[in-house]
Design a protein around this motif. Structure first.
Motif, PDB file in Angstrom:
ATOM      1  N   ASN A  55     -10.752  30.977  64.086  1.00  0.00           N
ATOM      2  CA  ASN A  55     -10.346  32.340  63.745  1.00  0.00           C
ATOM      3  C   ASN A  55      -8.852  32.539  63.990  1.00  0.00           C
ATOM      4  O   ASN A  55      -8.370  33.638  64.119  1.00  0.00           O
ATOM      5  CB  ASN A  55     -11.177  33.387  64.494  1.00  0.00           C
ATOM      6  N   ILE A 112      -6.482  38.966  59.334  1.00  0.00           N
ATOM      7  CA  ILE A 112      -7.317  40.093  59.746  1.00  0.00           C
ATOM      8  C   ILE A 112      -8.708  39.957  59.122  1.00  0.00           C
ATOM      9  O   ILE A 112      -9.734  40.094  59.794  1.00  0.00           O
ATOM     10  CB  ILE A 112      -6.664  41.420  59.296  1.00  0.00           C
ATOM     11  N   ARG A 163     -10.688  37.147  60.685  1.00  0.00           N
ATOM     12  CA  ARG A 163     -11.253  37.446  61.998  1.00  0.00           C
ATOM     13  C   ARG A 163     -12.413  38.423  61.916  1.00  0.00           C
ATOM     14  O   ARG A 163     -13.250  38.487  62.806  1.00  0.00           O
ATOM     15  CB  ARG A 163     -10.161  37.989  62.927  1.00  0.00           C
ATOM     16  N   LYS A 164     -12.437  39.199  60.838  1.00  0.00           N
ATOM     17  CA  LYS A 164     -13.603  40.065  60.656  1.00  0.00           C
ATOM     18  C   LYS A 164     -14.824  39.216  60.350  1.00  0.00           C
ATOM     19  O   LYS A 164     -15.944  39.569  60.691  1.00  0.00           O
ATOM     20  CB  LYS A 164     -13.363  41.028  59.496  1.00  0.00           C
ATOM     21  N   MET A 205     -15.802  36.479  67.788  1.00  0.00           N
ATOM     22  CA  MET A 205     -15.602  35.604  68.937  1.00  0.00           C
ATOM     23  C   MET A 205     -16.083  36.271  70.219  1.00  0.00           C
ATOM     24  O   MET A 205     -15.930  37.470  70.414  1.00  0.00           O
ATOM     25  CB  MET A 205     -14.127  35.253  69.062  1.00  0.00           C
ATOM     26  N   TYR A 215     -15.601  49.909  67.882  1.00  0.00           N
ATOM     27  CA  TYR A 215     -14.172  49.613  67.737  1.00  0.00           C
ATOM     28  C   TYR A 215     -13.858  48.880  66.428  1.00  0.00           C
ATOM     29  O   TYR A 215     -13.003  49.301  65.647  1.00  0.00           O
ATOM     30  CB  TYR A 215     -13.703  48.791  68.936  1.00  0.00           C
ATOM     31  N   GLY A 216     -14.600  47.795  66.203  1.00  0.00           N
ATOM     32  CA  GLY A 216     -14.325  46.990  65.009  1.00  0.00           C
ATOM     33  C   GLY A 216     -14.532  47.762  63.719  1.00  0.00           C
ATOM     34  O   GLY A 216     -13.752  47.649  62.778  1.00  0.00           O
ATOM     35  N   LYS A 225     -14.377  51.043  63.354  1.00  0.00           N
ATOM     36  CA  LYS A 225     -13.358  52.085  63.214  1.00  0.00           C
ATOM     37  C   LYS A 225     -12.061  51.489  62.704  1.00  0.00           C
ATOM     38  O   LYS A 225     -11.323  52.127  61.949  1.00  0.00           O
ATOM     39  CB  LYS A 225     -13.133  52.796  64.548  1.00  0.00           C
ATOM     40  N   LEU A 226     -11.782  50.254  63.101  1.00  0.00           N
ATOM     41  CA  LEU A 226     -10.594  49.582  62.576  1.00  0.00           C
ATOM     42  C   LEU A 226     -10.674  49.470  61.065  1.00  0.00           C
ATOM     43  O   LEU A 226      -9.675  49.561  60.361  1.00  0.00           O
ATOM     44  CB  LEU A 226     -10.471  48.175  63.158  1.00  0.00           C
ATOM     45  N   ARG A 267     -20.635  43.736  70.392  1.00  0.00           N
ATOM     46  CA  ARG A 267     -19.398  44.186  69.766  1.00  0.00           C
ATOM     47  C   ARG A 267     -19.013  43.238  68.630  1.00  0.00           C
ATOM     48  O   ARG A 267     -18.559  43.674  67.571  1.00  0.00           O
ATOM     49  CB  ARG A 267     -18.298  44.208  70.837  1.00  0.00           C
ATOM     50  N   ALA A 268     -19.226  41.925  68.866  1.00  0.00           N
ATOM     51  CA  ALA A 268     -18.862  40.950  67.843  1.00  0.00           C
ATOM     52  C   ALA A 268     -19.782  41.059  66.628  1.00  0.00           C
ATOM     53  O   ALA A 268     -19.322  40.993  65.495  1.00  0.00           O
ATOM     54  CB  ALA A 268     -18.905  39.543  68.428  1.00  0.00           C
ATOM     55  N   VAL A 289     -19.592  44.030  63.547  1.00  0.00           N
ATOM     56  CA  VAL A 289     -18.804  43.974  62.313  1.00  0.00           C
ATOM     57  C   VAL A 289     -19.403  42.997  61.311  1.00  0.00           C
ATOM     58  O   VAL A 289     -18.777  42.687  60.300  1.00  0.00           O
ATOM     59  CB  VAL A 289     -17.323  43.611  62.589  1.00  0.00           C
TER      60      VAL A 289
END
Lengths: 282, 533
Positions: free
Chosen positions: A81, A112, A115-116, A120, A138-139, A141-142, A191-192, A195
């Motif tokens: 990544n 970017i 990594r989406k 990780m 978080y992810g 909302k990004l 969290r990972a 997304v």
């Protein structure tokens, strides 16, 4: 494949979503090989960390990287990544890494976006100093998702996917730092997966956890393997043996042996591998 | 075996104890040395605090005496009428402002020549002149009363001086000379009689004044433009309010009693909430700290508004974005600013920045900026800009530390989720270090509010509360500050006088303010450390 899948934790809609990306992206063999590493040399400044690594990682399988400290397994993982971009003076001198046939180090690749798609989980659990809910969202909302209902749905789905929902559903808005070590690590996994990446990289995810928390994370890996391609770096050989389909053994920056996990542990082809997995060094 | 072991021990102890200074071993000496250093700084701090209190505490008693004399000598009585006169003067200034506006209107918009404009304003000038003259009856009265009241105060001061003289002589053992100092007690009732006797005259003068005002205002000239007409109406309204206050003045005069005691609280409140700092006045000294506090706050506020974005912004850049080479160059540069002596900065402010800002304010296409153009070269803005320069290194260094303390893992996790650098900075790095940044800003404020030389040189040193009705343009007005006043006046006051003590109390106030700011910053930092874990 003895998945311990607790039925309610995996909700049906996710499976097609993950699978849908597979067919459109190339010919049939590409679905088999997801990451293609081709003769890669990697340097930290003047120090060469990886020597001529070639291997292919298969879709919807768990691949374990094992080897003694400093053998380059984490370095390779962080190439997938491009996390090494954050470290000054790192470079790939030779070779290429392709994900679904696309060379990820080409200058026009959007890091970017990469990594989406390649999530990780780190060695030390690192939830943000925010609430559990905010950590998960978080992810998204990004990416500009702000629909409350959608976020709520993803939070629940991800936490269930990470087998954490039952434990935290009543305190979603308390700080993620208030959880125990094992819970924090599962929060990071949640969290990972929130997304919806295709690949999840795990960099020694259990090295800071006690045996009970480790067991839970391993159990989780078993349930995640149906939806994601997982690459896990581990020091713990039993862990590699328990959770992975394929295992790669690294030593001094070189790939010594890569084969089905059973073969690596039962009848390794290389004497160095044999010495390592039997505990004679490392 | 049992006998050999103790022998070794004694040898060991004897060796260690061989060095002794005043009966202390080497270890003790080291302890005393380092412990002593710590104790000295505590003692010094305690001494400073004690000294401030000792010198300052006498102020409030003296201030009360000061206020008592003000009342006894009838100054307070006269001030009722003087205020009435001063208010009239303020209204007159409103008229002259209006004249300037009309003049601009005629010359700029109507394109009249200067002579034509003046001609057009003739009727207005006539009106303004008449308005100015209406106060005549009151003015005559006030100037008489002022002389009388000053005379009483003078008498009282002389008597006080004699008392002091006698006490000193007695203390020196010179009984005969002490007896020779004649002290005539002042009978305030007798002294005040002529002043109080003017009450009927005042009533008459006031009525006359009101009559004249009404007559003049009745035929106010019409204004040439809508906006100016509104101002004229406002003027009429102000006058109506002003005249409505006349009966209250008369009532105050009638009920005034020289013997009413001055409450103790007034000694404090007249300092803390006093709107005037007036010293060495022929009439009455006032020690009201508000103009100075407001000055300090305004200057610091402007400084922070400039310094916070600069300091925090460059800290973020250096910590998160800059290449190592840039870091190596920029960081020492910013930190070097704090090495510039503040007097040099002040000098720079007078010679260069003040000029440059004023020249900038007179650029025509910048005239939309509130307060532009202005003519006072030294003002809040000039001082604030320079103070910002002083605050930037403090804020930068501490904010950068705070950013550095954010675990690298947060940043990596954010990037791994597909965040851009900007998103990571805004959503993760800054929130995680926010308390550290806030405390950096607070310490910057502490640095700025205690700064003396720059404000003394560049703030303009006008002791008055700036005119907040000007809106944002208030920052182009000169002010004086707490630090500036101490530096400026401490050198020329009589030791032990009320003025001297007043300056000490200002110092105390400053001390507590800085203490509070530092305490708040430390509290925030402590909470921040816990939250990161």
């Amino acid at each position: 494949m003895d998945t311990l899948a607790p039925a309610p934790t995996l909700r049906p809609p996710s499976a097609p979503a993950a699978a849908s990306s597979a067919p459109g992206s190339g010919p049939a063999p590409a679905a088999e090989t997801l990451i293609e590493i081709d003769h890669v040399d990697f340097f930290y400044g003047a120090v060469q960390a990886l020597h001529d690594i070639s291997l292919s990682i298969q879709d919807k399988k768990v691949t374990a990287f094992i080897g003694p400290s400093g053998c380059g397994k984490s370095t390779l993982l962080r190439c997938f990544n491009r996390m090494n971009d954050l470290i000054d003076g790192t470079r790939i001198a030779k070779g290429s890494i392709k994900i679904r046939g696309i060379d990820i180090h080409r200058p026009d690749v959007d890091v970017i976006e990469l990594r989406k798609r390649v999530g990780m989980v780190f060695q030390k659990s690192n939830p943000f100093p925010k609430s559990i809910y905010e950590n998960i969202t978080y992810g998204l909302k990004l990416q500009g998702v702000s629909n409350k209902a959608r976020l709520d749905e993803v939070v629940e789905k991800s936490l269930r996917g990470a087998a954490l929902w039952e434990e935290v559903k009543d305190r979603l808005h308390t700080s993620g730092l208030g959880l125990s070590g094992g819970q924090q690590q599962r929060l990071c996994i949640a969290r990972a997966i929130a997304v919806e990446p295709e690949i999840i990289l795990m960099d020694e995810p259990c090295s800071a956890l006690d045996p009970v928390a480790t067991a839970k994370v391993e159990e989780l890996i078993q349930t995640l393997r149906t939806r994601f391609t997982i690459v896990i770096v581990t020091h713990n050989m039993q862990q590699a043996a328990r959770c992975s389909d394929k295992t790669a053994f690294f030593y001094m920056g070189k790939l010594i042996e890569y084969a089905d996990t059973r073969n690596i542990f039962m009848n390794p082809a290389n004497p160095q591998t044999e010495a390592y997995v039997s505990g004679r060094f490392g | 075996m049992a006998s050999s072991a103790p022998a070794d021990d004694t040898h060991f102890i004897a060796y260690k104890g061989s060095f002794r200074l005043f009966g202390l071993t080497l270890d003790d000496c080291i302890r005393v040395f380092f412990g002593g250093n710590a104790v000295v700084s505590i003692i010094v701090l305690a001494l400073i605090t004690y000294f401030l209190f000792r010198e300052g505490s006498g102020f409030f008693g003296q201030n009360r005496d000061n206020l008592t004399v003000y009342r006894h000598a009838g100054l307070e009585y006269v001030d009722f009428i003087r205020t009435q006169q001063d208010d009239h003067a303020a209204l007159t200034r409103y008229l002259s402002d209006l004249r300037v506006r009309q003049f601009t209107h005629y010359t700029m918009e109507k394109g009249l020549s200067l002579a034509q404009a003046n001609a057009a304003l003739a009727s207005f000038d006539d009106f303004a002149g008449q308005y100015g003259d209406t106060v005549e009856p009151i003015r005559t009265l006030v100037s008489d009363l002022t002389e009388q009241a000053t005379a009483i105060k003078e008498k009282f001061t002389v008597m006080e001086d004699k008392k002091v003289e006698r006490t000193q002589l007695l203390a020196a053992g010179k009984e005969a000379e002490a007896a020779a100092v004649r002290i005539v007690p002042i009978d305030f009732v007798v002294e005040l009689k002529p002043i109080l006797g003017t009450l009927p005259a005042y009533r008459e003068a006031s009525a006359e004044f009101a009559k004249r005002l009404t007559a003049v205002l009745a035929d106010a000239p019409a204004m040439p433009a809508r906006e100016l007409q509104t101002r004229m109406e406002r003027f009429q309204q102000l006058n109506a309010e002003y005249m409505a206050g006349f009966p209250a003045v008369t009532r105050n005069l009638e009920t005034w009693d020289y013997n009413k005691p001055v409450p103790v609280t007034q000694a404090f409140s007249s300092f803390l909430f006093g709107r005037q700092w007036l010293t060495a006045s022929f009439w009455q000294d006032w020690y009201g700290v508000i103009p100075l506090v407001v000055g300090s706050i305004m200057v610091s506020l402007v400084a922070l508004i400039i310094a916070v974005p600069l300091g925090v912004g460059s800290a973020i850049y250096i910590n998160q974005i800059a290449t190592p080479l840039e870091q190596k160059f920029i960081k020492p540069c910013i930190e070097f600013i704090s090495a510039i002596p503040s007097v040099v900065l002040g000098f720079f402010g007078i010679a260069v920045l003040g000029q440059a800002l004023r020249a900038l304010s007179q650029v025509s296409w910048l005239s939309w900026v509130p307060g532009f153009p202005y003519s006072e070269r030294l003002n809040i803005l000039t001082a604030g800009c320079l103070l910002a320069l002083i605050a930037v290194p403090t804020i930068f260094t501490l904010a950068e530390d705070a950013l550095n303390n954010v675990p690298r893992a947060f940043k990596e996790a954010s990037f791994a989720l597909g965040a851009t650098r900007l998103q990571t900075i805004i959503r993760i790095i800054v929130p995680a270090s926010l308390s550290g940044i806030i405390s950096a800003v607070l310490l910057g404020l502490g640095r700025v509010i205690g700064e003396t030389m720059v404000v003394l040189l560049c703030a303009g040193n006008r002791i008055a509360i700036p005119d907040f009705t000007a809106g944002l343009a208030v920052i182009t007005q000169p002010v004086h500050t707490m630090t500036g006043i101490i530096a400026q006046e401490m050198g020329e006051v009589v030791h032990g006088s009320i003025h001297y003590r007043a300056l000490f109390v200002v110092g105390m106030l400053l001390f507590f303010l800085s203490l509070a700011i530092n305490y708040a910053a430390q509290r925030i930092v402590r909470r921040y450390r816990i939250s990161i874990g």
